[in-house]
Design a protein around this motif. Structure first.
Motif, PDB file in Angstrom:
ATOM      1  N   GLN A 284       0.832  -1.198   0.000  1.00  0.00           N
ATOM      2  CA  GLN A 284       0.000   0.000   0.000  1.00  0.00           C
ATOM      3  C   GLN A 284       0.869   1.251   0.000  1.00  0.00           C
ATOM      4  OE1 GLN A 284      -3.604  -1.775   2.788  1.00  0.00           O
ATOM      5  NE2 GLN A 284      -3.132   0.390   2.888  1.00  0.00           N
ATOM      6  N   ALA A 285       0.358   2.303  -0.634  1.00  0.00           N
ATOM      7  CA  ALA A 285       1.090   3.568  -0.631  1.00  0.00           C
ATOM      8  C   ALA A 285       1.061   4.204   0.740  1.00  0.00           C
ATOM      9  CB  ALA A 285       0.489   4.510  -1.669  1.00  0.00           C
ATOM     10  N   ALA A 286      -0.041   4.068   1.459  1.00  0.00           N
ATOM     11  CA  ALA A 286      -0.184   4.663   2.789  1.00  0.00           C
ATOM     12  C   ALA A 286      -1.280   3.929   3.537  1.00  0.00           C
ATOM     13  CB  ALA A 286      -0.504   6.152   2.669  1.00  0.00           C
ATOM     14  N   LEU A 322      -5.641  12.869  13.289  1.00  0.00           N
ATOM     15  CA  LEU A 322      -6.146  11.934  12.271  1.00  0.00           C
ATOM     16  C   LEU A 322      -7.672  12.019  12.171  1.00  0.00           C
ATOM     17  CD1 LEU A 322      -3.923   8.781  12.900  1.00  0.00           C
ATOM     18  CD2 LEU A 322      -3.843  10.307  10.925  1.00  0.00           C
ATOM     19  N   HIS A 323      -8.349  12.106  13.305  1.00  0.00           N
ATOM     20  CA  HIS A 323      -9.811  12.175  13.276  1.00  0.00           C
ATOM     21  C   HIS A 323     -10.295  13.403  12.498  1.00  0.00           C
ATOM     22  CE1 HIS A 323     -13.941  12.843  14.693  1.00  0.00           C
ATOM     23  NE2 HIS A 323     -13.984  11.524  14.887  1.00  0.00           N
ATOM     24  N   ALA A 324      -9.575  14.517  12.617  1.00  0.00           N
ATOM     25  CA  ALA A 324      -9.982  15.745  11.927  1.00  0.00           C
ATOM     26  C   ALA A 324      -9.574  15.750  10.461  1.00  0.00           C
ATOM     27  CB  ALA A 324      -9.383  16.955  12.638  1.00  0.00           C
ATOM     28  N   ALA A 325      -8.515  15.001  10.087  1.00  0.00           N
ATOM     29  CA  ALA A 325      -7.937  15.154   8.745  1.00  0.00           C
ATOM     30  C   ALA A 325      -8.331  14.064   7.759  1.00  0.00           C
ATOM     31  CB  ALA A 325      -6.410  15.211   8.855  1.00  0.00           C
ATOM     32  N   VAL A 326      -8.746  12.913   8.230  1.00  0.00           N
ATOM     33  CA  VAL A 326      -8.959  11.787   7.310  1.00  0.00           C
ATOM     34  C   VAL A 326     -10.399  11.292   7.412  1.00  0.00           C
ATOM     35  CG1 VAL A 326      -8.257  10.014   8.956  1.00  0.00           C
ATOM     36  CG2 VAL A 326      -7.998   9.580   6.505  1.00  0.00           C
ATOM     37  N   GLU A 327     -10.963  10.853   6.279  1.00  0.00           N
ATOM     38  CA  GLU A 327     -12.307  10.288   6.221  1.00  0.00           C
ATOM     39  C   GLU A 327     -12.220   8.776   6.042  1.00  0.00           C
ATOM     40  OE1 GLU A 327     -13.981  13.848   6.955  1.00  0.00           O
ATOM     41  OE2 GLU A 327     -15.010  11.908   6.806  1.00  0.00           O
ATOM     42  N   ILE A 328     -13.361   8.107   6.236  1.00  0.00           N
ATOM     43  CA  ILE A 328     -13.409   6.655   6.115  1.00  0.00           C
ATOM     44  C   ILE A 328     -13.016   6.237   4.688  1.00  0.00           C
ATOM     45  CG2 ILE A 328     -14.853   4.600   6.390  1.00  0.00           C
ATOM     46  CD1 ILE A 328     -14.358   6.142   8.961  1.00  0.00           C
ATOM     47  N   ASP A 329     -12.189   5.201   4.608  1.00  0.00           N
ATOM     48  CA  ASP A 329     -11.702   4.607   3.339  1.00  0.00           C
ATOM     49  C   ASP A 329     -10.702   5.512   2.614  1.00  0.00           C
ATOM     50  OD1 ASP A 329     -13.298   2.371   3.719  1.00  0.00           O
ATOM     51  OD2 ASP A 329     -14.980   3.195   2.586  1.00  0.00           O
ATOM     52  N   ASP A 330     -10.243   6.586   3.253  1.00  0.00           N
ATOM     53  CA  ASP A 330      -9.229   7.456   2.640  1.00  0.00           C
ATOM     54  C   ASP A 330      -7.854   7.168   3.241  1.00  0.00           C
ATOM     55  OD1 ASP A 330     -11.302  10.462   2.297  1.00  0.00           O
ATOM     56  OD2 ASP A 330     -11.141   8.627   1.079  1.00  0.00           O
ATOM     57  N   PRO A 333      -3.232  11.706   5.393  1.00  0.00           N
ATOM     58  CA  PRO A 333      -2.496  12.786   4.717  1.00  0.00           C
ATOM     59  C   PRO A 333      -0.982  12.615   4.857  1.00  0.00           C
ATOM     60  CG  PRO A 333      -4.265  13.651   6.083  1.00  0.00           C
ATOM     61  CD  PRO A 333      -4.120  12.206   6.437  1.00  0.00           C
ATOM     62  N   VAL A 334      -0.265  13.237   3.940  1.00  0.00           N
ATOM     63  CA  VAL A 334       1.192  13.094   3.892  1.00  0.00           C
ATOM     64  C   VAL A 334       1.840  13.602   5.168  1.00  0.00           C
ATOM     65  CG1 VAL A 334       3.267  13.798   2.637  1.00  0.00           C
ATOM     66  CG2 VAL A 334       1.180  13.273   1.387  1.00  0.00           C
ATOM     67  N   GLU A 335       1.308  14.663   5.746  1.00  0.00           N
ATOM     68  CA  GLU A 335       1.935  15.246   6.922  1.00  0.00           C
ATOM     69  C   GLU A 335       1.922  14.328   8.137  1.00  0.00           C
ATOM     70  OE1 GLU A 335      -0.565  16.547   5.231  1.00  0.00           O
ATOM     71  OE2 GLU A 335      -2.201  17.265   6.518  1.00  0.00           O
ATOM     72  N   HIS A 336       1.106  13.272   8.086  1.00  0.00           N
ATOM     73  CA  HIS A 336       1.049  12.341   9.219  1.00  0.00           C
ATOM     74  C   HIS A 336       1.776  11.029   8.920  1.00  0.00           C
ATOM     75  CE1 HIS A 336      -1.707  15.023  11.188  1.00  0.00           C
ATOM     76  NE2 HIS A 336      -2.580  14.945  10.197  1.00  0.00           N
ATOM     77  N   TYR A 337       2.459  10.939   7.775  1.00  0.00           N
ATOM     78  CA  TYR A 337       3.142   9.690   7.416  1.00  0.00           C
ATOM     79  C   TYR A 337       4.126   9.273   8.510  1.00  0.00           C
ATOM     80  CZ  TYR A 337       1.487   9.267   2.569  1.00  0.00           C
ATOM     81  OH  TYR A 337       0.736   9.081   1.446  1.00  0.00           O
TER      82      TYR A 337
END
Length: 355
Positions: A284-286, A322-330, A333-337
Motif C-alpha cells: 500500500q502507498a499509505a 487523524l480524526h480531523a484530517a482523514v475520512e473513512i476509506d481514505d 495525509p502526507v503530513e502524518h506519514y
C-alpha cells in the motif's frame, strides 16, 4: 377514452407512500370471498360444538310444550309467557353461532389489512349521484364480472352439494320415520358434511379471489412517471425524511465501520475521546482509515479492537489530528506519514516479538 389513456400512462408500481395514503383513506385490497369463507367456518364450528346441545334443548323444550299444551291456560298472560320462553330458548341456541360470526367478520378484516380507523368511506361522494356513473356500476364490466363470478360459485357449490346429498338420499328418505332427537342428529351430520365440502371449495375460491383483488388494487394504484418524480421531489424536500435518511446512513456507516475494525492493523486513540482504526498491508502507498469516532463510538471501536486482539496505541495528539484530517476509506495525509509509520512500526515489532 381519457380514463384509458390515464391507465396507460400509469406504468410504475406504487410507492409505499402511495399505498399508505390509500390505506389511510380506507382504500384497501379486500375480498368478500374471504369473509364468506370465515363466516362458513364460524357456522361449521358452532354447529360442531353446540349443534347437538342446541338441537337437544330445542327438542326437549318443544316436546315438553306439545306434551303439556292442554295444561297451558288460554289467557293472554300465559301465551305471552310461553312466547318469552320460546324466545329465550331460541336466543340461547343462536348465541354461539352469532358470536362466532362476529369474530369471523372481525378476523376477515384483520387477515386482509392492518387495523384501520377512518371515516373517509362514510363521507358523501356526489359523483356517485351521476346517472351515468350509476349505470356503469350496475351494468359495467366489473358488475358483469361479479355477476358471472357469483353464478359460477352457485353452480360449483350446487353441483357439489347435489352430489353429496345424492349419496345421502336413503337416509334423507327415512327422515320422516325418525324421532325428533334422531332427526336432529341426522340433520346435523348431513349439514356438517355439506358445510365441510363448501369450506373446501370456498378455501380455493377465497385464496384466488384475494390474489385477484390484491392484483387489481395494486394495478389501480399504479403511478405515472411524472407522479413518481413529483413524489420523490416532495420526499426529498421533507426535513423529517431527510433527517431519517441521515440517521439510516449513519447507522449503516457505523455497522460497516464495526465490521472493518477487526481487520485493522492498529487503533490510534486517546484514553476516552478519540479513536481511529488504520489498516496497512504490504504494497500500500499509505495506511487507510477504516473506522473513526468520538466519545461513545470511540469506546466501542476500542472494545471491538480489544475483542479481536487489534493493538490499541494511545497517542492523543495523533488521534485528534487523524480524526480531523482523514475520512473513512481514505489514505492518511502526507503530513502524518512519519507519526503513523512510527506507530505501525512499533506494532509490527511487538507482533514479531510475540511470535
Amino acid at each position: 377514452m381519457a380514463e384509458a389513456a390515464d391507465r396507460e400512462d400509469r406504468t410504475e408500481e406504487p410507492t409505499q407512500k402511495r399505498l399508505d395514503d390509500a390505506i389511510r383513506r380506507g382504500d384497501v385490497a379486500k375480498s368478500q370471498e374471504v369473509s364468506t369463507f370465515l363466516a362458513l367456518g364460524a357456522m361449521t364450528l358452532a354447529l360442531l360444538l353446540a349443534g347437538g346441545w342446541s338441537g337437544r334443548a330445542l327438542t326437549l323444550d318443544l316436546r315438553h310444550f306439545l306434551g303439556n299444551a292442554h295444561l297451558v291456560p288460554d289467557g293472554p298472560g300465559a301465551m305471552l309467557a310461553a312466547g318469552r320462553r320460546a324466545l329465550l330458548v331460541g336466543l340461547q341456541a343462536a348465541a354461539l353461532p352469532v358470536g362466532f360470526l362476529m369474530v369471523a367478520a372481525l378476523a376477515a378484516g384483520l387477515l386482509q389489512h392492518r387495523p384501520l380507523w377512518t371515516v373517509e368511506p362514510l363521507k358523501p361522494k356526489f359523483e356517485r349521484l351521476s346517472p351515468g356513473a350509476g349505470f356503469k356500476r350496475i351494468f359495467g364490466l366489473q358488475a358483469l364480472g361479479r355477476f358471472g363470478k357469483g353464478l359460477l360459485k352457485i353452480a360449483v357449490v350446487g353441483v357439489v352439494a347435489g352430489v353429496a346429498l345424492w349419496g345421502e338420499r336413503e337416509r334423507l328418505e327415512a327422515l320422516v320415520t325418525l324421532e325428533a332427537a334422531d332427526l336432529v342428529r341426522v340433520m346435523t351430520q348431513v349439514a356438517l358434511r355439506l358445510l365441510g365440502l363448501a369450506l373446501a371449495i370456498y378455501a380455493v375460491i377465497a385464496i384466488g379471489d384475494y390474489v385477484v383483488a390484491r392484483f387489481s388494487w395494486m394495478r389501480r394504484l399504479r403511478m405515472s412517471k411524472q407522479e413518481l418524480k413529483d413524489e420523490l421531489k416532495e420526499q426529498d424536500g421533507n426535513p423529517e425524511i431527510k433527517a431519517k435518511l441521515r440517521q439510516i446512513r449513519a447507522q449503516r456507516l457505523r455497522r460497516r465501520m464495526m465490521a472493518e475494525v477487526p481487520k485493522a492493523t492498529v487503533v490510534v486513540a486517546n484514553p476516552t475521546h478519540f479513536a481511529v482504526a488504520l489498516r496497512y498491508e504490504a504494497g500500500q502507498a499509505a495506511p487507510v482509515c477504516v473506522a473513526k469516532g468520538v466519545d461513545e463510538l470511540a469506546l466501542r471501536i476500542r472494545s471491538v479492537a480489544e475483542e479481536h486482539q487489534v493493538p490499541v496505541v494511545e497517542n492523543p495528539p495523533l488521534a485528534r489530528a487523524l480524526h480531523a484530517a482523514v475520512e473513512i476509506d481514505d489514505e492518511i495525509p502526507v503530513e502524518h506519514y512519519k507519526a503513523v509509520a512510527e506507530v505501525i512500526g512499533f506494532v509490527l515489532r511487538l507482533k514479531r516479538r510475540a511470535s
